[in-house]
Motif scaffolding. Structure first.
Motif, PDB file in Angstrom:
ATOM      1  N   SER A   1       0.751  -1.199   0.201  1.00  6.06           N
ATOM      2  CA  SER A   1      -0.073   0.039  -0.236  1.00  6.06           C
ATOM      3  C   SER A   1       0.885   1.279   0.165  1.00  6.06           C
ATOM      4  O   SER A   1       0.643   2.209  -0.787  1.00  6.06           O
ATOM      5  N   ALA A   2       1.964   1.208   0.758  1.00  5.52           N
ATOM      6  CA  ALA A   2       2.796   2.372   0.908  1.00  5.52           C
ATOM      7  C   ALA A   2       3.445   2.591  -0.283  1.00  5.52           C
ATOM      8  O   ALA A   2       3.733   3.776  -0.607  1.00  5.52           O
TER       9      ALA A   2
ATOM     10  N   GLY B   1       4.258   2.874  -3.900  1.00  9.99           N
ATOM     11  CA  GLY B   1       3.329   3.236  -5.203  1.00  9.99           C
ATOM     12  C   GLY B   1       3.825   4.441  -5.913  1.00  9.99           C
ATOM     13  O   GLY B   1       4.880   4.660  -5.844  1.00  9.99           O
ATOM     14  N   LEU B   2       3.005   5.009  -6.318  1.00 10.73           N
ATOM     15  CA  LEU B   2       3.367   6.140  -7.260  1.00 10.73           C
ATOM     16  C   LEU B   2       3.898   7.285  -6.337  1.00 10.73           C
ATOM     17  O   LEU B   2       4.730   7.891  -7.127  1.00 10.73           O
ATOM     18  N   GLY B   3       3.791   7.192  -5.180  1.00 17.90           N
ATOM     19  CA  GLY B   3       4.630   8.298  -4.243  1.00 17.90           C
ATOM     20  C   GLY B   3       5.932   8.099  -4.373  1.00 17.90           C
ATOM     21  O   GLY B   3       6.582   9.141  -4.416  1.00 17.90           O
ATOM     22  N   ASN B   4       6.284   6.688  -4.413  1.00 17.80           N
ATOM     23  CA  ASN B   4       7.716   6.440  -4.297  1.00 17.80           C
ATOM     24  C   ASN B   4       8.335   6.647  -5.744  1.00 17.80           C
ATOM     25  O   ASN B   4       9.275   7.144  -5.855  1.00 17.80           O
TER      26      ASN B   4
ATOM     27  N   TYR C   1      -6.104   8.810  -8.245  1.00 23.89           N
ATOM     28  CA  TYR C   1      -4.872   7.882  -8.087  1.00 23.89           C
ATOM     29  C   TYR C   1      -5.127   6.960  -9.163  1.00 23.89           C
ATOM     30  O   TYR C   1      -4.212   6.512 -10.025  1.00 23.89           O
TER      31      TYR C   1
ATOM     32  N   TYR D   1       1.908  11.101   2.091  1.00 25.10           N
ATOM     33  CA  TYR D   1       1.620  10.410   0.730  1.00 25.10           C
ATOM     34  C   TYR D   1       2.371   8.947   0.666  1.00 25.10           C
ATOM     35  O   TYR D   1       1.499   7.946   0.526  1.00 25.10           O
ATOM     36  N   SER D   2       3.457   8.752   0.895  1.00 22.24           N
ATOM     37  CA  SER D   2       4.180   7.830   0.360  1.00 22.24           C
ATOM     38  C   SER D   2       3.985   6.792   1.381  1.00 22.24           C
ATOM     39  O   SER D   2       3.851   5.655   1.019  1.00 22.24           O
TER      40      SER D   2
ATOM     41  N   SER E   1       1.038   6.220   3.217  1.00 25.98           N
ATOM     42  CA  SER E   1      -0.256   5.882   3.219  1.00 25.98           C
ATOM     43  C   SER E   1      -0.677   6.385   4.607  1.00 25.98           C
ATOM     44  O   SER E   1      -1.600   5.645   5.074  1.00 25.98           O
TER      45      SER E   1
ATOM     46  N   MET F   1      -5.128   8.558   6.465  1.00 28.03           N
ATOM     47  CA  MET F   1      -6.385   8.416   5.870  1.00 28.03           C
ATOM     48  C   MET F   1      -7.016   7.159   6.112  1.00 28.03           C
ATOM     49  O   MET F   1      -7.714   6.616   5.280  1.00 28.03           O
TER      50      MET F   1
ATOM     51  N   SER G   1      -5.156  -0.984  -1.954  1.00 29.44           N
ATOM     52  CA  SER G   1      -5.462  -0.654  -0.501  1.00 29.44           C
ATOM     53  C   SER G   1      -6.364   0.315  -0.317  1.00 29.44           C
ATOM     54  O   SER G   1      -6.975   0.638   0.638  1.00 29.44           O
ATOM     55  N   LEU G   2      -6.525   1.466  -1.121  1.00 31.38           N
ATOM     56  CA  LEU G   2      -7.408   2.550  -1.197  1.00 31.38           C
ATOM     57  C   LEU G   2      -8.799   2.049  -1.337  1.00 31.38           C
ATOM     58  O   LEU G   2      -9.583   2.290  -0.527  1.00 31.38           O
TER      59      LEU G   2
END
Ligand code: PHE
Length: 453
Positions: A22-23, A25-28, A103, A221-222, A224, A227, A322-323
């Motif tokens: 989950s963590a 993702g696009l954030g990374n 996302y 963000y990264s 998660s 939220m 995960s979202l």
């Protein structure tokens, strides 16, 4: 499975892989490299790591503990602990509802690029205007977004054990291996060394307030955080599992992939552009606009590019799962819906809500709240406004109402003594809330154009 006993991950490994997926993702892969390139490479990296090990650690362990302690999804977890903080649950439920659609839209862009590289059109993707042409087209982004959303919906529909855990266990190790491979490949290309130095060498005279705040926002963000995602996952964690160890591993993997993603992208872009300011600060387009040019210029670029977008797809889809799972879990808890019903409703809802973000660059580009395109606007509302508020409320709640001791007891529930009690209490009472207020005020102010520094 859903009636009576709450579903749980079958092992600590399963939990760590699911939470890490989950963590990561696009954030990374997309967001971290462009921020690092923009804010001085090694300097940003150093600040980020410092924040991840303090601030990020405290928030993550807090959320997982709240989830496991209550065994509930965020919507109910807070109110079951203290009625007055029930609003945190509602806020936590709103954030993924905003994030999931946009996302998925970015996920759709990634699918498009996978398709482009698979069909050998890497050179075309490197052309000026390729990305712009794609995102402004009437139906293309929508089509890829729908595909992406459908896929994650199916996994969530299959349930925690069969869907989320299995997909994560299979995808995460592949992702890690691919990241290491592509990073080493990219960083050892002729001439890449200068870029590697830029990326790893911090220059603390360059630490600006803006860089620190960008790093803080990136952390939420990264990882998660703020939220409800980690609360949901914590509620699926077994009492006997080692929570502190799991959190450290999740943080380690998340940071590792971000650092490696930077290594894939930054040295290549640095060398390719001769370190020019404008190329380094390309922002969100770095991955979709600048990177294909880099791939195009390297030997075996189509292969590396294909592998890169493929692994980005993995990372994005697991985060999207995960979202989606968080929203589904909230609906199941609140309305006693079956998983099948909740999944179907959520997938349909996300499809509908993704339309504005998807079309915001083309057909609907004239709709620009606060001067932002619709996708950026949703990103701003969730990351820069709601998440910091929820992060702050969570820390205030744990620090001063629930007490850090209650979280510490939950951490130790598996029978292992927790070695960082004082450190944790200090972080959650002082460091995290103050830090969050700083992000909140400045990000809103700069987003609204009051502040630029
Ligand atoms: N952490 C994910 C990433 O880095 C994004 C995400 C946010 C996923 C919130 C789930 C929930 O891309």
């Amino acid at each position: 499975m859903e009636s009576g006993k709450r579903a749980s991950f079958t092992s600590k490994f399963g939990f760590v892989m699911a939470a890490a997926s989950s963590a990561i993702g696009l954030g990374n892969l997309w967001r971290f490299p462009y921020l690092a390139a923009q804010y001085g490479g090694g300097t940003f990296l150093a600040v980020y790591i410092l924040l991840a090990t303090t601030f990020g650690y405290a928030l993550m362990i807090t959320e997982i503990a709240i989830g496991r302690k209550t065994g509930l999804s965020p919507m109910k977890a807070f109110s079951s602990l203290d009625k007055r903080f029930g609003f945190c649950g509602a806020l936590g439920a709103v954030v993924p509802i905003i994030i999931t659609p946009y996302y998925g839209v970015i996920g759709g862009w990634v699918v498009k690029y996978v398709a482009v590289y698979l069909t050998g059109q890497g050179a075309a993707a490197a052309g000026d205007g390729f990305f712009g042409g794609f995102i402004t087209s009437a139906w293309e982004p929508l089509f890829y977004f729908l595909l992406f959303d459908l896929f994650s919906g199916v996994v969530v529909f299959l349930g925690v054990e069969k869907g989320v855990e299995r997909a994560s266990k299979a995808m995460m190790p592949i992702l890690l291996l691919l990241t290491v491979f592509v990073a080493i490949f990219a960083a050892t290309r002729p001439g890449a060394w200068d870029g590697v130095v830029y990326y790893f060498k911090p220059d603390f005279s360059k630490v600006t307030g803006k860089a620190v705040l960008a790093a803080l926002g990136q952390l939420f963000y990264s990882l998660s955080l703020a939220m409800g995602v980690m609360i949901t996952y914590g509620s699926y964690m077994k009492k006997s599992d080692d929570m502190n160890g799991s959190v450290c591993q999740i943080e380690f993997y998340d940071t590792l992939v971000a650092v490696l993603a930077g290594l894939m992208i930054i040295p290549s872009v640095y060398v390719f552009s001769g370190g020019s300011e404008s190329a380094m600060s390309a922002g969100p387009g770095l991955m979709f606009i600048t990177l294909p040019k880099v791939f195009n210029a390297m030997t075996m670029g189509t292969l590396v590019g294909g592998a890169f977008f493929f692994l980005t797809f993995f990372a994005a889809i697991t985060s999207h799962i995960s979202l989606t799972e968080t929203i589904v879990s909230n609906l199941m808890d609140c309305f006693r819906w079956s998983r099948a019903k909740a999944s179907a409703v959520v997938v349909a809802f996300v499809m509908l809500m993704g339309v504005p973000s998807s079309l915001g660059f083309g057909l609907w580009s004239r709709c620009a709240p606060l001067g932002m395109d619709l996708l950026t606007f949703f990103d701003f509302v969730s990351n820069s406004v709601l998440m910091p508020i929820l992060g702050f409320a969570t820390c205030a709640f744990v620090g001063y109402v629930l007490t850090p001791q209650a979280v510490i007891e939950e951490i130790e529930a598996g029978g292992r003594p927790y070695a960082h009690k004082k450190f944790y209490a200090f972080l959650v009472k002082y460091v995290a809330p103050i830090g969050i207020v700083a992000i909140l005020i400045s990000s809103v102010a700069s987003g609204l154009g009051f502040l630029s520094f």
